[in-house]
Design an enzyme around this catalytic site. Structure first.
Site, PDB file in Angstrom:
ATOM      1  N   ASP A   1     -51.429   5.571  20.461  1.00  0.00           N
ATOM      2  CA  ASP A   1     -50.478   5.394  21.560  1.00  0.00           C
ATOM      3  C   ASP A   1     -50.610   4.026  22.240  1.00  0.00           C
ATOM      4  O   ASP A   1     -50.209   3.845  23.376  1.00  0.00           O
ATOM      5  CB  ASP A   1     -50.620   6.532  22.582  1.00  0.00           C
ATOM      6  CG  ASP A   1     -52.019   6.607  23.167  1.00  0.00           C
ATOM      7  OD1 ASP A   1     -52.903   5.858  22.681  1.00  0.00           O
ATOM      8  OD2 ASP A   1     -52.228   7.388  24.101  1.00  0.00           O
TER       9      ASP A   1
ATOM     10  N   HIS B   1     -52.743 -20.672   6.454  1.00  0.00           N
ATOM     11  CA  HIS B   1     -52.473 -19.699   7.509  1.00  0.00           C
ATOM     12  C   HIS B   1     -53.729 -18.896   7.873  1.00  0.00           C
ATOM     13  O   HIS B   1     -53.670 -17.699   8.148  1.00  0.00           O
ATOM     14  CB  HIS B   1     -51.319 -18.766   7.114  1.00  0.00           C
ATOM     15  CG  HIS B   1     -49.987 -19.449   7.155  1.00  0.00           C
ATOM     16  ND1 HIS B   1     -48.857 -18.951   6.564  1.00  0.00           N
ATOM     17  CD2 HIS B   1     -49.603 -20.625   7.731  1.00  0.00           C
ATOM     18  CE1 HIS B   1     -47.842 -19.788   6.775  1.00  0.00           C
ATOM     19  NE2 HIS B   1     -48.273 -20.807   7.477  1.00  0.00           N
TER      20      HIS B   1
ATOM     21  N   ASP C   1     -54.175 -24.933  14.928  1.00  0.00           N
ATOM     22  CA  ASP C   1     -52.709 -24.859  14.927  1.00  0.00           C
ATOM     23  C   ASP C   1     -52.356 -23.726  15.873  1.00  0.00           C
ATOM     24  O   ASP C   1     -52.536 -22.554  15.536  1.00  0.00           O
ATOM     25  CB  ASP C   1     -52.226 -24.578  13.493  1.00  0.00           C
ATOM     26  CG  ASP C   1     -50.703 -24.558  13.376  1.00  0.00           C
ATOM     27  OD1 ASP C   1     -50.014 -24.444  14.408  1.00  0.00           O
ATOM     28  OD2 ASP C   1     -50.212 -24.641  12.226  1.00  0.00           O
TER      29      ASP C   1
ATOM     30  N   ASP D   1     -45.560 -25.562  18.976  1.00  0.00           N
ATOM     31  CA  ASP D   1     -46.289 -25.448  17.698  1.00  0.00           C
ATOM     32  C   ASP D   1     -47.032 -26.769  17.469  1.00  0.00           C
ATOM     33  O   ASP D   1     -46.426 -27.738  17.042  1.00  0.00           O
ATOM     34  CB  ASP D   1     -45.252 -25.168  16.593  1.00  0.00           C
ATOM     35  CG  ASP D   1     -45.882 -24.933  15.230  1.00  0.00           C
ATOM     36  OD1 ASP D   1     -47.123 -24.868  15.142  1.00  0.00           O
ATOM     37  OD2 ASP D   1     -45.115 -24.827  14.246  1.00  0.00           O
TER      38      ASP D   1
ATOM     39  N   HIS E   1     -47.125 -28.183   1.517  1.00  0.00           N
ATOM     40  CA  HIS E   1     -46.065 -27.629   2.384  1.00  0.00           C
ATOM     41  C   HIS E   1     -45.110 -28.737   2.801  1.00  0.00           C
ATOM     42  O   HIS E   1     -45.336 -29.901   2.502  1.00  0.00           O
ATOM     43  CB  HIS E   1     -46.667 -26.909   3.583  1.00  0.00           C
ATOM     44  CG  HIS E   1     -47.523 -27.777   4.472  1.00  0.00           C
ATOM     45  ND1 HIS E   1     -47.010 -28.731   5.312  1.00  0.00           N
ATOM     46  CD2 HIS E   1     -48.873 -27.825   4.640  1.00  0.00           C
ATOM     47  CE1 HIS E   1     -47.998 -29.312   5.978  1.00  0.00           C
ATOM     48  NE2 HIS E   1     -49.139 -28.795   5.575  1.00  0.00           N
TER      49      HIS E   1
ATOM     50  N   HIS F   1     -40.228 -27.795  10.215  1.00  0.00           N
ATOM     51  CA  HIS F   1     -39.249 -26.698  10.241  1.00  0.00           C
ATOM     52  C   HIS F   1     -38.537 -26.765  11.579  1.00  0.00           C
ATOM     53  O   HIS F   1     -39.026 -27.391  12.530  1.00  0.00           O
ATOM     54  CB  HIS F   1     -39.974 -25.349  10.064  1.00  0.00           C
ATOM     55  CG  HIS F   1     -41.178 -25.178  10.947  1.00  0.00           C
ATOM     56  ND1 HIS F   1     -41.081 -24.795  12.255  1.00  0.00           N
ATOM     57  CD2 HIS F   1     -42.512 -25.384  10.718  1.00  0.00           C
ATOM     58  CE1 HIS F   1     -42.304 -24.740  12.788  1.00  0.00           C
ATOM     59  NE2 HIS F   1     -43.196 -25.113  11.884  1.00  0.00           N
TER      60      HIS F   1
ATOM     61  N   HIS G   1     -40.660 -20.613  13.453  1.00  0.00           N
ATOM     62  CA  HIS G   1     -39.878 -21.082  12.305  1.00  0.00           C
ATOM     63  C   HIS G   1     -38.446 -20.682  12.619  1.00  0.00           C
ATOM     64  O   HIS G   1     -38.005 -19.584  12.290  1.00  0.00           O
ATOM     65  CB  HIS G   1     -40.367 -20.448  10.999  1.00  0.00           C
ATOM     66  CG  HIS G   1     -41.772 -20.852  10.655  1.00  0.00           C
ATOM     67  ND1 HIS G   1     -42.548 -20.183   9.748  1.00  0.00           N
ATOM     68  CD2 HIS G   1     -42.549 -21.867  11.108  1.00  0.00           C
ATOM     69  CE1 HIS G   1     -43.741 -20.768   9.664  1.00  0.00           C
ATOM     70  NE2 HIS G   1     -43.760 -21.789  10.479  1.00  0.00           N
TER      71      HIS G   1
ATOM     72  N   GLU H   1     -45.278 -32.132  10.739  1.00  0.00           N
ATOM     73  CA  GLU H   1     -46.631 -31.636  10.526  1.00  0.00           C
ATOM     74  C   GLU H   1     -47.189 -31.899   9.130  1.00  0.00           C
ATOM     75  O   GLU H   1     -47.507 -30.972   8.391  1.00  0.00           O
ATOM     76  CB  GLU H   1     -46.684 -30.137  10.811  1.00  0.00           C
ATOM     77  CG  GLU H   1     -45.609 -29.303  10.125  1.00  0.00           C
ATOM     78  CD  GLU H   1     -45.789 -27.819  10.421  1.00  0.00           C
ATOM     79  OE1 GLU H   1     -46.900 -27.307  10.210  1.00  0.00           O
ATOM     80  OE2 GLU H   1     -44.812 -27.171  10.845  1.00  0.00           O
TER      81      GLU H   1
ATOM     82  N   TYR I   1     -55.109 -31.454   2.358  1.00  0.00           N
ATOM     83  CA  TYR I   1     -56.121 -30.395   2.226  1.00  0.00           C
ATOM     84  C   TYR I   1     -56.818 -30.576   0.890  1.00  0.00           C
ATOM     85  O   TYR I   1     -56.178 -30.500  -0.159  1.00  0.00           O
ATOM     86  CB  TYR I   1     -55.462 -29.012   2.300  1.00  0.00           C
ATOM     87  CG  TYR I   1     -54.434 -28.930   3.410  1.00  0.00           C
ATOM     88  CD1 TYR I   1     -54.811 -28.562   4.698  1.00  0.00           C
ATOM     89  CD2 TYR I   1     -53.098 -29.278   3.176  1.00  0.00           C
ATOM     90  CE1 TYR I   1     -53.878 -28.523   5.728  1.00  0.00           C
ATOM     91  CE2 TYR I   1     -52.162 -29.251   4.198  1.00  0.00           C
ATOM     92  CZ  TYR I   1     -52.550 -28.873   5.465  1.00  0.00           C
ATOM     93  OH  TYR I   1     -51.626 -28.850   6.476  1.00  0.00           O
TER      94      TYR I   1
ATOM     95  N   ARG J   1     -54.418 -31.527   9.392  1.00  0.00           N
ATOM     96  CA  ARG J   1     -52.980 -31.464   9.682  1.00  0.00           C
ATOM     97  C   ARG J   1     -52.781 -31.967  11.104  1.00  0.00           C
ATOM     98  O   ARG J   1     -53.624 -31.731  11.973  1.00  0.00           O
ATOM     99  CB  ARG J   1     -52.448 -30.020   9.549  1.00  0.00           C
ATOM    100  CG  ARG J   1     -50.972 -29.900   9.907  1.00  0.00           C
ATOM    101  CD  ARG J   1     -50.306 -28.589   9.407  1.00  0.00           C
ATOM    102  NE  ARG J   1     -50.816 -27.388  10.034  1.00  0.00           N
ATOM    103  CZ  ARG J   1     -51.601 -26.508   9.443  1.00  0.00           C
ATOM    104  NH1 ARG J   1     -51.981 -26.698   8.179  1.00  0.00           N
ATOM    105  NH2 ARG J   1     -52.011 -25.435  10.083  1.00  0.00           N
TER     106      ARG J   1
ATOM    107  N   GLU K   1     -49.649 -31.970  13.907  1.00  0.00           N
ATOM    108  CA  GLU K   1     -48.307 -31.399  14.108  1.00  0.00           C
ATOM    109  C   GLU K   1     -47.830 -31.617  15.533  1.00  0.00           C
ATOM    110  O   GLU K   1     -48.529 -31.301  16.497  1.00  0.00           O
ATOM    111  CB  GLU K   1     -48.353 -29.891  13.814  1.00  0.00           C
ATOM    112  CG  GLU K   1     -47.040 -29.186  14.118  1.00  0.00           C
ATOM    113  CD  GLU K   1     -47.026 -27.726  13.675  1.00  0.00           C
ATOM    114  OE1 GLU K   1     -48.096 -27.093  13.648  1.00  0.00           O
ATOM    115  OE2 GLU K   1     -45.927 -27.226  13.354  1.00  0.00           O
TER     116      GLU K   1
HETATM  117  N1  GLY Z   1     -47.936 -22.579  12.905  1.00  0.00           N
HETATM  118  C1  GLY Z   1     -47.127 -22.394  11.785  1.00  0.00           C
HETATM  119  C2  GLY Z   1     -46.555 -23.662  11.373  1.00  0.00           C
HETATM  120  O1  GLY Z   1     -47.053 -24.695  11.729  1.00  0.00           O
HETATM  121  O2  GLY Z   1     -45.564 -23.697  10.724  1.00  0.00           O
HETATM  122 MN    MN Z   2     -45.189 -25.642  12.357  1.00  0.00          MN
HETATM  123 MN    MN Z   3     -48.171 -24.995  13.429  1.00  0.00          MN
END
Ligand code: GLY
Ligand code: MN
Ligand code: MN
Length: 440
Positions: A39, A243, A260, A271, A350, A354, A361, A384, A388, A406, A408
């Site tokens: 619950d 991730h 991140d 982000d 990647h 985005h 996203h 971003e 890696y 990274r 971003e």
């Molecule tokens: N935090 C997810 C991305 O950077 O797309």
């Molecule tokens: Mn992002």
């Molecule tokens: Mn991110």
């Protein structure tokens, strides 16, 4: 608290209705409450489309928009006031509040929807809904339609056209208004403070979750209800897991930590990623990789302006990263040929960003008519790039393995180029080292 003003929701509904076909109806459900266990519920987060059109923060609600309807174009079904439930779970707007505080022309109890909604749909040619994204709601919608069909012999006219609302609504959401940018700046400001705090707290011997706690502290102190997505706090080799969310490893002397994380304000995301040395000082290898990623991000910013297309920023990052990897001897060959053969992909797998908005996203098409979308004022996106180097990459010298970087930031396209919303957290090597040294 900075938030989207009520008038903006009215403007959005009118703008959507102006694009709907004559004699049509749009129907959108609120997000359901998600059970965490037994619950215990997850913190409630309104559906982004629903929030965009109403600002109404409760579950068990349905928006109905009927452009041109004499007796009111905007009808909201919602929970009724209930003293007993409100004692336990908190206040409800009720149907009166829906009209008084949320601008509905009319409101009905959600428990009456099966009796009332078929009558509102009846006689309309076309129904707009988020088909396919909520199976239970799709089923309800078909039940309401079938109620009308079953009365066809009495002269009831069921709609014949069912149209996905996404195309209209998500294109609207892609262009951020001044009020939206203001909220996004606030989310960005708080997230910057969170990253600065985590940098200052960084020490060998702490855990990844220790830094996550610093982030959460700033998010909540700034008024954010929750992070916009699960925070990634990835130290050492974990920084190579895109991730990663376990966030429970030890912070070790000599390792980098990649964070991140961003908060959400009034359902608008930020982000941010920053990567820094746990002990406050970059090693030569870490610095070499870091400087390439930073230079690639700078190159991407230069490609974000009206009339540039979506992919130009990504292409700029690929160029700088590939050339940088060649320079360090991590790739061998001609840069253009390596780019054509996607040789950078084991290191940079990647895209450079985005759309960003109510969803991290965010919605909006990246291609139009098969071509990359051309950027326009008000579009918000992330930038971003990353490198890696897998701990298991046997093709590179050991000293490089397990380094993940990274960087971003969040930007909004302006007339001149772009505004960086997340400039409040340092990213030059010297700036990061100075900030961390001052906190020791
Ligand atoms: N935090 C997810 C991305 O950077 O797309
Ligand atoms: Mn992002
Ligand atoms: Mn991110």
């Amino acid at each position: 608290m900075i938030h989207i003003p009520k008038a903006e929701y009215t403007r959005r509904r009118k703008a959507l209705m102006a694009q709907m076909e004559p004699n049509s109806i749009a129907i959108l459900p609120a997000a359901a409450v998600a059970i965490r266990n037994r619950d215990v519920e997850h913190v409630y987060r309104q559906d982004s489309d629903f929030q965009y059109l109403s600002g109404f923060p409760e579950p068990e609600a349905v928006i109905v928009l009927m452009p041109g309807r004499q007796h009111g174009e905007y009808v909201l079904f919602c929970r009724e006031r209930n003293a007993e439930r409100e004692l336990w779970d908190g206040l409800r707007a009720g149907t009166e509040g829906a009209i008084r505080d949320f601008g509905a022309d009319d409101a009905f109890p959600i428990t009456d929807i099966d009796d009332i909604l078929p009558g509102l749909i009846e006689g309309r040619d076309r129904v707009y809904s988020a088909m396919g994204s909520n199976a239970e709601f799709d089923r309800h919608l078909m039940e309401w339609i079938n109620v009308i069909r079953s009365k066809a012999h009495l002269g009831a006219q069921p709609p014949n056209e069912f149209v996905a609302l996404d195309h209209l609504l998500h294109d609207m959401r892609l262009y951020k208004s001044a009020a939206e940018v203001k909220v996004m700046r606030e989310a960005a400001r708080i997230s910057c403070a969170a990253h600065v705090r985590a940098m200052q707290a960084s020490r060998a011997g702490l855990h990844e979750f220790s830094l996550e706690a610093e982030l959460d502290y700033e998010f909540r102190k700034g008024g954010a209800k929750m992070p916009a997505y699960g925070s990634i706090v990835a130290a050492g080799r974990n920084s190579c897991i895109l991730h990663y969310q376990q966030n429970d490893a030890l912070l070790k002397d000599g390792d980098l930590v990649l964070i991140d994380a961003g908060c959400e304000i009034d359902c608008y995301a930020s982000d941010i990623t920053r990567t820094w040395p746990v002990n406050g000082k970059f090693s030569p290898e870490q610095k070499a990789i870091y400087e390439i990623v930073l230079a690639s991000q700078e190159a991407a910013f230069a490609e974000i302006a009206p009339n540039k297309h979506w992919n130009q920023a990504h292409e700029a990052t690929v160029k700088v990263i590939t050339a940088g990897l060649v320079k360090l001897g991590l790739l061998q060959g001609d840069v253009d040929e390596l780019i054509a053969g996607e040789a950078y992909k084991p290191f940079y797998m990647h895209r450079a960003g985005h759309w960003l908005g109510m969803d991290v996203h965010d919605v909006g098409e990246y291609k139009v008519g098969g071509e990359w979308r051309v950027l326009e004022v008000g579009m918000a996106l992330t930038v971003e790039p990353g490198i890696y180097i897998s701990p298991d990459n046997q093709n590179v010298a050991k000293k490089w393995r397990g380094i993940g970087v990274r960087i971003e930031d969040d930007v909004v396209v302006t007339k001149q180029g772009c505004e960086i919303l997340t400039g409040g957290v340092p990213k030059a090597v010297a700036e990061i080292e100075a900030l961390m040294a001052a906190a020791r």
